[in-house]
Write an enzyme that holds these catalytic residues in place. Structure first.
Site, mmCIF file in Angstrom:
data_model
loop_
_atom_site.group_PDB
_atom_site.id
_atom_site.type_symbol
_atom_site.label_atom_id
_atom_site.label_comp_id
_atom_site.label_asym_id
_atom_site.label_seq_id
_atom_site.Cartn_x
_atom_site.Cartn_y
_atom_site.Cartn_z
ATOM 1 C CG LEU A 74 65.860 46.347 60.373
ATOM 2 C CD1 LEU A 74 65.130 47.558 60.068
ATOM 3 C CD2 LEU A 74 67.312 46.191 59.582
ATOM 4 N N GLY A 75 66.181 44.477 64.688
ATOM 5 C CA GLY A 75 66.215 44.739 66.166
ATOM 6 C C GLY A 75 65.010 44.129 66.744
ATOM 7 C CD GLU A 76 62.770 40.778 70.983
ATOM 8 O OE1 GLU A 76 63.886 40.165 70.910
ATOM 9 O OE2 GLU A 76 61.643 40.296 71.494
ATOM 10 N N GLY A 91 61.111 46.803 73.376
ATOM 11 C CA GLY A 91 60.000 46.354 74.350
ATOM 12 C C GLY A 91 58.622 46.273 73.465
ATOM 13 C CG PHE A 92 56.265 48.424 70.225
ATOM 14 C CD1 PHE A 92 55.510 49.651 70.681
ATOM 15 C CD2 PHE A 92 56.100 47.995 68.823
ATOM 16 C CE1 PHE A 92 54.257 49.995 70.031
ATOM 17 C CE2 PHE A 92 54.688 48.571 68.189
ATOM 18 C CZ PHE A 92 54.097 49.476 68.822
ATOM 19 N N GLY A 93 58.382 45.078 70.359
ATOM 20 C CA GLY A 93 58.350 44.047 69.410
ATOM 21 C C GLY A 93 59.462 43.973 68.409
ATOM 22 C CB VAL A 129 62.516 46.626 64.275
ATOM 23 C CG1 VAL A 129 62.491 47.695 63.216
ATOM 24 C CG2 VAL A 129 61.967 47.409 65.602
ATOM 25 C CE LYS A 172 59.955 50.523 67.138
ATOM 26 N NZ LYS A 172 60.025 51.577 68.058
ATOM 27 C CG ASP A 220 62.096 55.498 76.267
ATOM 28 O OD1 ASP A 220 63.014 55.343 77.183
ATOM 29 O OD2 ASP A 220 61.817 54.797 75.565
HETATM 30 N N1 LIG Z 1 63.729 53.153 61.437
HETATM 31 C C1 LIG Z 1 64.591 52.190 61.963
HETATM 32 N N2 LIG Z 1 65.521 51.774 60.943
HETATM 33 C C2 LIG Z 1 66.678 51.175 61.079
HETATM 34 N N3 LIG Z 1 66.382 50.373 62.223
HETATM 35 C C3 LIG Z 1 65.684 50.544 63.284
HETATM 36 C C4 LIG Z 1 64.573 51.410 62.761
HETATM 37 N N4 LIG Z 1 63.678 51.377 64.007
HETATM 38 C C5 LIG Z 1 64.441 50.586 64.770
HETATM 39 N N5 LIG Z 1 65.437 49.906 64.267
HETATM 40 C C6 LIG Z 1 66.369 48.707 65.113
HETATM 41 O O1 LIG Z 1 65.599 48.117 65.830
HETATM 42 C C7 LIG Z 1 65.979 48.175 67.051
HETATM 43 C C8 LIG Z 1 65.024 47.899 68.035
HETATM 44 O O2 LIG Z 1 64.058 49.285 68.250
HETATM 45 P P1 LIG Z 1 63.033 49.421 69.161
HETATM 46 O O3 LIG Z 1 62.799 50.953 69.273
HETATM 47 O O4 LIG Z 1 61.906 48.599 68.847
HETATM 48 O O5 LIG Z 1 63.632 48.901 70.564
HETATM 49 P P2 LIG Z 1 64.840 49.639 71.559
HETATM 50 O O6 LIG Z 1 64.712 51.267 71.265
HETATM 51 O O7 LIG Z 1 66.011 48.895 71.373
HETATM 52 O O8 LIG Z 1 64.189 49.457 73.158
HETATM 53 P P3 LIG Z 1 63.027 50.192 73.476
HETATM 54 O O9 LIG Z 1 61.884 49.357 73.402
HETATM 55 O O10 LIG Z 1 63.313 50.289 74.947
HETATM 56 O O11 LIG Z 1 62.792 51.296 73.106
HETATM 57 C C9 LIG Z 1 66.707 49.350 67.189
HETATM 58 O O12 LIG Z 1 67.894 49.270 68.161
HETATM 59 C C10 LIG Z 1 67.459 49.407 65.934
HETATM 60 O O13 LIG Z 1 68.656 48.912 65.746
HETATM 61 MG MG LIG Z 2 63.511 52.334 70.707
#
Ligand SMILES: Nc1ncnc2c1ncn2[C@@H]1O[C@H](COP(=O)(O)OP(=O)(O)OP(=O)(O)O)[C@@H](O)[C@H]1O
Ligand SMILES: [Mg+2]
Length: 429
Positions: A101-103, A105-107, A109, A133, A227
């Site tokens: 779904l995305g990436e 800093g944590f890794g 998703v 995640k 954040d």
């Molecule tokens: N519960 C969720 N449902 C659907 N998509 C999600 C969910 N959590 C995260 N995502 C998707 O995964 C992406 C990455 O999320 P993540 O929180 O890991 O990183 P980020 O917010 O882009 O960066 P950072 O690590 O700086 O917070 C998000 O932008 C979103 O598109």
């Molecule tokens: Mg995030």
């Protein structure tokens, strides 16, 4: 100040090396205490006795500050599920790349499916859809944020906070399982989609996110989110906003303390200047970040954008002179909205952003005050385009032009000129 990773997160703390991963976090030590939002009565009730996770000197890095608060006698109304790594592997189809779904800093998703009422994996499309995640295995910081996330989100329940369903801690694996948010992040909708996010959705999202922050700040033991940014605001199918990512959250000042002193973490372009300068954290640091997101929503511009000309890269610096001048502020509006925005809404949002971004943190509003300002904006119907059309027809009647000499449709193509008209119109009111 060093940019520590490619997602724009930064810290003044020299990162330590993890000597021993704390594996003490298990189903037995996950907090059973809960700060619960009761939607029916709009009240908060705090069952937790202690939500401070770290000793005051947070910079001390050792495994003993990785443990969440230990459980107390009170029972949580919603317990976190503990998944095995194998269950989550199956739930996500072996962490298939096409389920990413995305990436952050944590890794990565991943999208996955689990059976209702349990941790067993389900067939794709059946049971409950979840977002999984998975922590990158590269050091203490990630593990530490994982613990903080479990500890806070395990306790905080509110319609505008993403629901943490459970977690996995097994050998080196650290995963988090959330409710799946159908529309992904606000960042996607604002900056990555070709179809612009409508004004009414922008207001709905802004209000939802504000309520989430107000809930965190307003409890008997306030929490500072630290954040707040568009990628951490997730959207469900109806554009309800929910805050995610509590890895940097921090218990607010207790008693007569005015702030907590911390290492400085956050994201470029969002952190309050006084926090960056001093490390002194208050809930008003979140209010500043909220002001930055308000500006992003209003303008459709990113808080930091290296692709823009030098004077426009930092959104706050660029926008401040416009916010301060009523004659100029309509020039801030996201041009992709054309004239489909509320005139009064833009005025109020701009004033609110200006106040949230005040250099003196004490002069910024509280999040409860922000919610009060935003709530009535949902019902505004004074779209600039309507006012533009009525103005055109008035002009047409005055000039008694022959029919068809200048159609409204043709005129509306000249958006730049008509936006100037709207600005004048607004100032005349
Ligand atoms: N519960 C969720 N449902 C659907 N998509 C999600 C969910 N959590 C995260 N995502 C998707 O995964 C992406 C990455 O999320 P993540 O929180 O890991 O990183 P980020 O917010 O882009 O960066 P950072 O690590 O700086 O917070 C998000 O932008 C979103 O598109
Ligand atoms: Mg995030």
């Amino acid at each position: 100040m060093a940019d520590n990773n490619n997602c724009g997160c930064w810290t003044f703390l020299k990162r330590g090396v993890c000597n021993s991963y704390s594996t003490t976090l298990s189903a037995n030590t996950i907090p059973r205490n809960s700060l619960v939002y009761d939607a029916a009565t709009e009240t908060r009730c705090l069952n937790a006795s202690n939500r401070e996770l770290y000793p005051p000197n947070e910079a001390r890095l050792s495994s003993d500050n990785l443990d969440p608060p230990t459980s107390t006698k009170s029972k949580s109304p919603r317990q976190l599920l503990q998944f095995s790594f194998q269950e989550l592997k199956s739930a996500t189809g072996n962490f298939r790349p096409d389920s990413i779904l995305g990436e952050g800093g944590f890794g990565y998703v991943f999208k996955g499916w689990i059976e209702e009422n349990g941790t067993a994996p389900a067939k794709p499309g059946s049971g409950i859809t979840v977002a999984v995640k998975s922590l990158k295995l590269d050091g203490l910081q990630g593990h530490r944020e994982w613990v903080v996330e479990v500890a806070f989100l395990g306790q905080l329940h509110h319609p505008n906070l993403v629901k943490l369903i459970g977690y996995c801690i097994e050998e080196d694996h650290r995963l988090l399982v959330y409710e799946f948010m159908t529309r992904g992040s606000l960042e996607n909708h604002l900056f990555r989609r070709t179809i612009p996010l409508p004004w009414s959705n922008r207001i709905k999202i802004t209000l939802g996110a504000a309520k989430g922050l107000a809930f965190l700040h307003g409890g008997p033991e306030p929490v500072i989110y630290r954040d707040f940014k568009t990628s951490n605001i997730l959207l469900d199918s109806e554009y309800n906003a929910k805050l995610s990512d509590f890895g940097l959250a921090k218990a607010g000042p207790q008693g007569d303390k005015t702030h907590v002193s911390t290492r400085v973490v956050g994201t470029y372009g969002y952190a309050a200047p006084e926090y960056v300068m001093t490390g002194h954290l208050t809930s008003k640091s979140d209010v500043y970040s909220f002001g930055v997101v308000l500006l992003e929503i209003l303008t459709g511009r990113r808080s930091m954008d290296k692709k823009r000309p030098s004077g426009e890269q930092n959104l706050v610096t660029w926008a401040r002179p416009y916010l301060a001048d009523k004659r100029k502020l309509y020039q801030l509006v996201d041009p992709r909205l054309e004239l489909n925005y509320s005139l009064k809404g833009v005025l109020k949002v701009s004033q609110l952003a200006y106040n949230c971004l005040h250099r003196d943190p004490k002069a910024r509003p509280t999040m409860d005050e922000v919610v009060k300002v935003l709530t009535p904006l949902q019902d505004l119907n004074d779209l600039a385009i309507l006012s533009h059309h009525s103005r055109l027809s008035q002009q047409g009647r005055r000039k008694k032009k022959p029919e068809g000499s200048k159609s409204t449709k043709d005129s509306s193509l000249n958006i730049g000129k008509h936006r100037k008209d709207e600005i004048k119109l607004q100032l005349c009111k």
